[in-house]
Design a protein around this motif. Structure first.
Motif, PDB file in Angstrom:
ATOM      1  N   VAL A  58       5.632  13.665 126.813  1.00 28.06           N
ATOM      2  CA  VAL A  58       6.975  13.801 126.241  1.00 28.06           C
ATOM      3  C   VAL A  58       7.209  15.295 126.025  1.00 28.06           C
ATOM      4  CG1 VAL A  58       8.484  13.221 124.305  1.00 28.06           C
ATOM      5  CG2 VAL A  58       6.766  11.563 125.098  1.00 28.06           C
ATOM      6  N   GLU A  59       8.276  15.794 126.602  1.00 28.33           N
ATOM      7  CA  GLU A  59       8.588  17.218 126.496  1.00 28.33           C
ATOM      8  C   GLU A  59       9.349  17.513 125.204  1.00 28.33           C
ATOM      9  OE1 GLU A  59       7.359  19.350 128.561  1.00 28.33           O
ATOM     10  OE2 GLU A  59       6.592  17.824 129.945  1.00 28.33           O
ATOM     11  N   ARG A  60       9.280  18.748 124.786  1.00 27.72           N
ATOM     12  CA  ARG A  60      10.001  19.192 123.589  1.00 27.72           C
ATOM     13  C   ARG A  60      11.496  18.901 123.761  1.00 27.72           C
ATOM     14  NH1 ARG A  60       7.850  22.356 119.714  1.00 27.72           N
ATOM     15  NH2 ARG A  60       6.113  23.082 120.961  1.00 27.72           N
ATOM     16  N   GLY A  61      12.111  18.297 122.748  1.00 24.82           N
ATOM     17  CA  GLY A  61      13.534  17.981 122.787  1.00 24.82           C
ATOM     18  C   GLY A  61      13.856  16.680 123.514  1.00 24.82           C
ATOM     19  N   GLU A  62      12.837  15.949 123.926  1.00 23.40           N
ATOM     20  CA  GLU A  62      13.023  14.717 124.689  1.00 23.40           C
ATOM     21  C   GLU A  62      12.518  13.533 123.860  1.00 23.40           C
ATOM     22  OE1 GLU A  62      12.042  13.766 129.285  1.00 23.40           O
ATOM     23  OE2 GLU A  62      10.289  14.287 128.084  1.00 23.40           O
ATOM     24  N   THR A  63      13.217  12.414 123.886  1.00 25.62           N
ATOM     25  CA  THR A  63      12.716  11.221 123.216  1.00 25.62           C
ATOM     26  C   THR A  63      11.651  10.565 124.088  1.00 25.62           C
ATOM     27  OG1 THR A  63      14.297   9.682 124.215  1.00 25.62           O
ATOM     28  CG2 THR A  63      14.991  10.812 122.165  1.00 25.62           C
ATOM     29  N   ALA A  64      10.819   9.742 123.472  1.00 32.64           N
ATOM     30  CA  ALA A  64       9.785   9.028 124.222  1.00 32.64           C
ATOM     31  C   ALA A  64      10.421   8.096 125.251  1.00 32.64           C
ATOM     32  CB  ALA A  64       8.887   8.251 123.266  1.00 32.64           C
ATOM     33  N   GLU A  65      11.514   7.441 124.907  1.00 34.41           N
ATOM     34  CA  GLU A  65      12.195   6.548 125.844  1.00 34.41           C
ATOM     35  C   GLU A  65      12.702   7.309 127.068  1.00 34.41           C
ATOM     36  OE1 GLU A  65      15.257   4.140 124.129  1.00 34.41           O
ATOM     37  OE2 GLU A  65      13.872   3.121 122.779  1.00 34.41           O
TER      38      GLU A  65
END
Length: 156
Positions: A58-65
């Motif tokens: 999971v990248e910074r600023g990104e939700t897990a979904e």
């Protein structure tokens, strides 16, 4: 790309140290996807042995979904048409201190272009009761938990 698999045991500690330094705590995602015949989607990377569920970090600023949807499209050429359903959460402390992995089930999907850029060696669909011999132990457990109702293990 087999050279990546040969050097992976030596580079893994460096990659983990870099992520640990850069992020402190890391979060990964994996997707359990089945086709109309009940076969499960697995893939092989160019840099490590074994069959795995598609997924990644999971990248910074990104939700897990969003991360699981992105990784599924990038690695396997599968576009989610339904919202990913969280199946389980696991600590990957043994292999990577501070790492956790969320497993999602994708119920509806379609094929699309993949842009794995040399990261994926092979993609395949397999009977969940007859997985390839090189399927990792953790992958086997996640499939059993997601598809056969086994109790999720807190550890990866």
């Amino acid at each position: 790309m087999l050279w990546r698999r040969r050097i992976e045991p030596f580079t893994r500690p460096l990659v983990y140290a870099f992520f640990r330094f850069k992020r402190g705590l890391t979060l990964g995602v994996r997707a359990v996807v089945t086709d109309e015949a009940g076969k499960v989607l697995l893939l092989q990377h160019t840099y490590v042995h074994g069959w795995y569920l598609p997924g990644g970090g999971v990248e910074r600023g990104e939700t897990a979904e969003l991360a699981v949807v992105r990784e599924l499209q990038e690695e396997a050429g599968v576009r989610a048409l339904s919202r990913p359903r969280l199946v389980s959460a696991h600590s990957n402390e043994v292999l990577h201190p501070g790492d956790h992995v969320l497993v999602y089930r994708i119920e509806a999907w379609e094929t699309c272009a993949s842009n794995a850029a040399g990261e994926i060696h092979a993609v395949g669909w397999f009977d969940p009761h007859d997985l390839p011999e090189e399927t990792t132990r953790a992958t086997r457990r996640r499939i059993a938990e997601a598809l056969h109702g086994e109790e999720p293990d807190a550890m990866w």
